[in-house]
Scaffold this motif. Structure first.
Motif, PDB file in Angstrom:
ATOM      1  N   GLY A 221       3.822   8.602  27.144  1.00 42.53           N
ATOM      2  CA  GLY A 221       4.899   7.657  27.444  1.00 42.53           C
ATOM      3  C   GLY A 221       6.033   7.806  26.451  1.00 42.53           C
ATOM      4  N   VAL A 222       7.132   8.376  26.910  1.00 38.73           N
ATOM      5  CA  VAL A 222       8.297   8.558  26.042  1.00 38.73           C
ATOM      6  C   VAL A 222       8.852   7.193  25.613  1.00 38.73           C
ATOM      7  CG1 VAL A 222      10.643   9.529  25.928  1.00 38.73           C
ATOM      8  CG2 VAL A 222       8.811  10.801  27.051  1.00 38.73           C
ATOM      9  N   ASN A 223       8.597   6.174  26.438  1.00 38.32           N
ATOM     10  CA  ASN A 223       9.052   4.817  26.117  1.00 38.32           C
ATOM     11  C   ASN A 223       8.170   4.153  25.058  1.00 38.32           C
ATOM     12  OD1 ASN A 223       6.712   4.316  27.571  1.00 38.32           O
ATOM     13  ND2 ASN A 223       7.717   3.208  29.223  1.00 38.32           N
ATOM     14  N   ASN A 224       7.196   4.919  24.532  1.00 40.60           N
ATOM     15  CA  ASN A 224       6.272   4.460  23.492  1.00 40.60           C
ATOM     16  C   ASN A 224       5.388   3.295  23.939  1.00 40.60           C
ATOM     17  OD1 ASN A 224       7.040   6.413  21.558  1.00 40.60           O
ATOM     18  ND2 ASN A 224       8.864   5.213  21.126  1.00 40.60           N
ATOM     19  N   GLU A 225       5.155   3.208  25.240  1.00 40.55           N
ATOM     20  CA  GLU A 225       4.252   2.204  25.788  1.00 40.55           C
ATOM     21  C   GLU A 225       3.048   2.902  26.391  1.00 40.55           C
ATOM     22  OE1 GLU A 225       6.372  -0.460  28.360  1.00 40.55           O
ATOM     23  OE2 GLU A 225       7.937  -0.820  26.872  1.00 40.55           O
ATOM     24  N   GLU A 226       2.042   2.118  26.783  1.00 36.71           N
ATOM     25  CA  GLU A 226       0.814   2.675  27.333  1.00 36.71           C
ATOM     26  C   GLU A 226       0.815   2.735  28.849  1.00 36.71           C
ATOM     27  OE1 GLU A 226      -2.470   0.663  25.510  1.00 36.71           O
ATOM     28  OE2 GLU A 226      -1.881   1.322  23.513  1.00 36.71           O
ATOM     29  N   GLN A 227       1.979   2.540  29.459  1.00 41.19           N
ATOM     30  CA  GLN A 227       2.112   2.701  30.903  1.00 41.19           C
ATOM     31  C   GLN A 227       3.547   3.071  31.236  1.00 41.19           C
ATOM     32  OE1 GLN A 227       0.937  -1.067  32.597  1.00 41.19           O
ATOM     33  NE2 GLN A 227       3.025  -1.805  32.645  1.00 41.19           N
ATOM     34  N   VAL A 228       3.705   3.774  32.355  1.00 41.64           N
ATOM     35  CA  VAL A 228       5.028   4.148  32.842  1.00 41.64           C
ATOM     36  C   VAL A 228       5.045   3.956  34.355  1.00 41.64           C
ATOM     37  CG1 VAL A 228       5.632   5.776  31.004  1.00 41.64           C
ATOM     38  CG2 VAL A 228       4.363   6.579  32.978  1.00 41.64           C
ATOM     39  N   THR A 229       6.232   3.722  34.878  1.00 34.70           N
ATOM     40  CA  THR A 229       6.392   3.508  36.315  1.00 34.70           C
ATOM     41  C   THR A 229       7.321   4.570  36.880  1.00 34.70           C
ATOM     42  OG1 THR A 229       6.052   1.137  36.035  1.00 34.70           O
ATOM     43  CG2 THR A 229       7.100   1.851  38.090  1.00 34.70           C
ATOM     44  N   GLY A 230       6.856   5.226  37.929  1.00 35.78           N
ATOM     45  CA  GLY A 230       7.632   6.272  38.574  1.00 35.78           C
ATOM     46  C   GLY A 230       8.756   5.718  39.419  1.00 35.78           C
ATOM     47  N   ARG A 231       9.550   6.607  39.973  1.00 30.30           N
ATOM     48  CA  ARG A 231      10.738   6.217  40.735  1.00 30.30           C
ATOM     49  C   ARG A 231      10.402   5.448  42.006  1.00 30.30           C
ATOM     50  NH1 ARG A 231      13.771  11.352  43.361  1.00 30.30           N
ATOM     51  NH2 ARG A 231      15.130   9.663  43.985  1.00 30.30           N
ATOM     52  N   PHE A 232       9.171   5.596  42.519  1.00 25.08           N
ATOM     53  CA  PHE A 232       8.780   4.891  43.733  1.00 25.08           C
ATOM     54  C   PHE A 232       7.844   3.730  43.457  1.00 25.08           C
ATOM     55  CE2 PHE A 232       9.931   9.199  45.161  1.00 25.08           C
ATOM     56  CZ  PHE A 232      11.031   8.836  45.927  1.00 25.08           C
ATOM     57  N   GLY A 233       7.827   3.265  42.208  1.00 23.63           N
ATOM     58  CA  GLY A 233       7.123   2.047  41.850  1.00 23.63           C
ATOM     59  C   GLY A 233       5.654   2.188  41.529  1.00 23.63           C
ATOM     60  N   VAL A 234       5.131   3.398  41.457  1.00 20.23           N
ATOM     61  CA  VAL A 234       3.734   3.583  41.089  1.00 20.23           C
ATOM     62  C   VAL A 234       3.643   3.573  39.561  1.00 20.23           C
ATOM     63  CG1 VAL A 234       1.730   5.106  41.224  1.00 20.23           C
ATOM     64  CG2 VAL A 234       3.298   4.923  43.171  1.00 20.23           C
ATOM     65  N   THR A 235       2.791   2.691  39.037  1.00 19.21           N
ATOM     66  CA  THR A 235       2.635   2.567  37.597  1.00 19.21           C
ATOM     67  C   THR A 235       1.353   3.251  37.154  1.00 19.21           C
ATOM     68  OG1 THR A 235       3.863   0.498  37.558  1.00 19.21           O
ATOM     69  CG2 THR A 235       2.423   0.927  35.675  1.00 19.21           C
ATOM     70  N   TYR A 236       1.464   4.060  36.114  1.00 20.38           N
ATOM     71  CA  TYR A 236       0.321   4.762  35.558  1.00 20.38           C
ATOM     72  C   TYR A 236       0.003   4.191  34.186  1.00 20.38           C
ATOM     73  CZ  TYR A 236       1.360   7.976  39.284  1.00 20.38           C
ATOM     74  OH  TYR A 236       1.611   8.512  40.505  1.00 20.38           O
ATOM     75  N   SER A 237      -1.287   3.922  33.993  1.00 22.10           N
ATOM     76  CA  SER A 237      -1.739   3.470  32.680  1.00 22.10           C
ATOM     77  C   SER A 237      -2.496   4.621  32.028  1.00 22.10           C
ATOM     78  CB  SER A 237      -2.608   2.218  32.831  1.00 22.10           C
ATOM     79  OG  SER A 237      -3.672   2.473  33.721  1.00 22.10           O
ATOM     80  N   SER A 238      -3.182   4.362  30.966  1.00 21.91           N
ATOM     81  CA  SER A 238      -3.857   5.414  30.193  1.00 21.91           C
ATOM     82  C   SER A 238      -2.848   6.442  29.701  1.00 21.91           C
ATOM     83  CB  SER A 238      -4.950   6.107  31.025  1.00 21.91           C
ATOM     84  OG  SER A 238      -5.905   5.183  31.448  1.00 21.91           O
ATOM     85  N   VAL A 239      -1.706   5.949  29.316  1.00 20.38           N
ATOM     86  CA  VAL A 239      -0.623   6.785  28.804  1.00 20.38           C
ATOM     87  C   VAL A 239      -0.590   6.624  27.285  1.00 20.38           C
ATOM     88  CG1 VAL A 239       1.893   7.088  28.827  1.00 20.38           C
ATOM     89  CG2 VAL A 239       0.689   6.558  30.946  1.00 20.38           C
ATOM     90  N   PHE A 240      -0.459   7.739  26.581  1.00 23.15           N
ATOM     91  CA  PHE A 240      -0.356   7.689  25.124  1.00 23.15           C
ATOM     92  C   PHE A 240       1.098   7.440  24.721  1.00 23.15           C
ATOM     93  CE2 PHE A 240      -4.021  10.411  25.923  1.00 23.15           C
ATOM     94  CZ  PHE A 240      -4.963   9.889  25.046  1.00 23.15           C
TER      95      PHE A 240
END
Length: 181
Positions: free
Chosen positions: A34-53
């Motif tokens: 996660g470039v946003n320095n969070e543990e989740q990111v959301t794609g352009r179509f609203g799908v959110t992924y967790s387990s992000v470093f």
């Protein structure tokens, strides 16, 4: 082999998750960062992924390949000094892969000079290299993909670079339907 996929809110889901799934199927260790320095990111179509470093807590020293998916987030990646620094480090010493809009980041950074490359056709500029209208192009340790439709071939180009053609052919055989058999 270890791969890090850089994700910021607005990434193109197909360009991230297709390669992540295929590289994992091929036995590679793939981390979502996660470039946003969070543990989740959301794609352009609203799908959110967790387990992000979170990127600010991630150690890139043992990573063999850095992947930059495209999508609207490429503009955020291009403004991030740490991302640009990593792109240069991987271009010089390891494997750097970018698809769709993200190869333009490499072009603006001078990484595509003298290289064969591809990117989303409408975003091609004079990057000092040779544009190829192909799904995926490998030139040395730089791998580029043309668009979301190229996600599978882009992933296989990465897998072949890291693990060889024979291994890649086995992974291809595991997903392609063969009507003759």
């Amino acid at each position: 082999m270890k791969v890090a996929v850089l994700l910021e809110n607005g990434f193109e889901e197909l360009e991230a998750m297709g390669p992540i799934a295929l590289l994992r199927r091929g036995g590679l260790d793939v981390d979502m960062i996660g470039v946003n320095n969070e543990e989740q990111v959301t794609g352009r179509f609203g799908v959110t992924y967790s387990s992000v470093f979170p990127m600010n807590k991630y150690d890139f020293s043992d990573v063999d390949c850095l992947v930059l998916p495209g999508g609207p987030h490429y503009q955020k990646l291009e403004k991030n000094e740490e991302v640009l620094k990593l792109a240069h480090e991987f271009a010089e010493n390891k494997v750097l892969a970018a698809i769709c809009a993200s190869p333009t980041i490499l072009g603006h950074e001078g990484i595509l000079k003298g290289k064969k490359y591809t990117c989303f056709k409408d975003m091609d500029e004079d990057f000092g290299g040779e544009y190829q209208y192909e799904y995926a192009v490998t030139d040395g340790n730089i791998i580029t993909g043309v668009s979301a439709a190229a996600s599978i071939e882009f992933a296989f180009a990465i897998l072949e670079k890291l693990c060889g053609k024979e291994h890649t052919e086995k992974v291809k055989a595991s997903i392609y339907y063969d009507a003759k058999h």
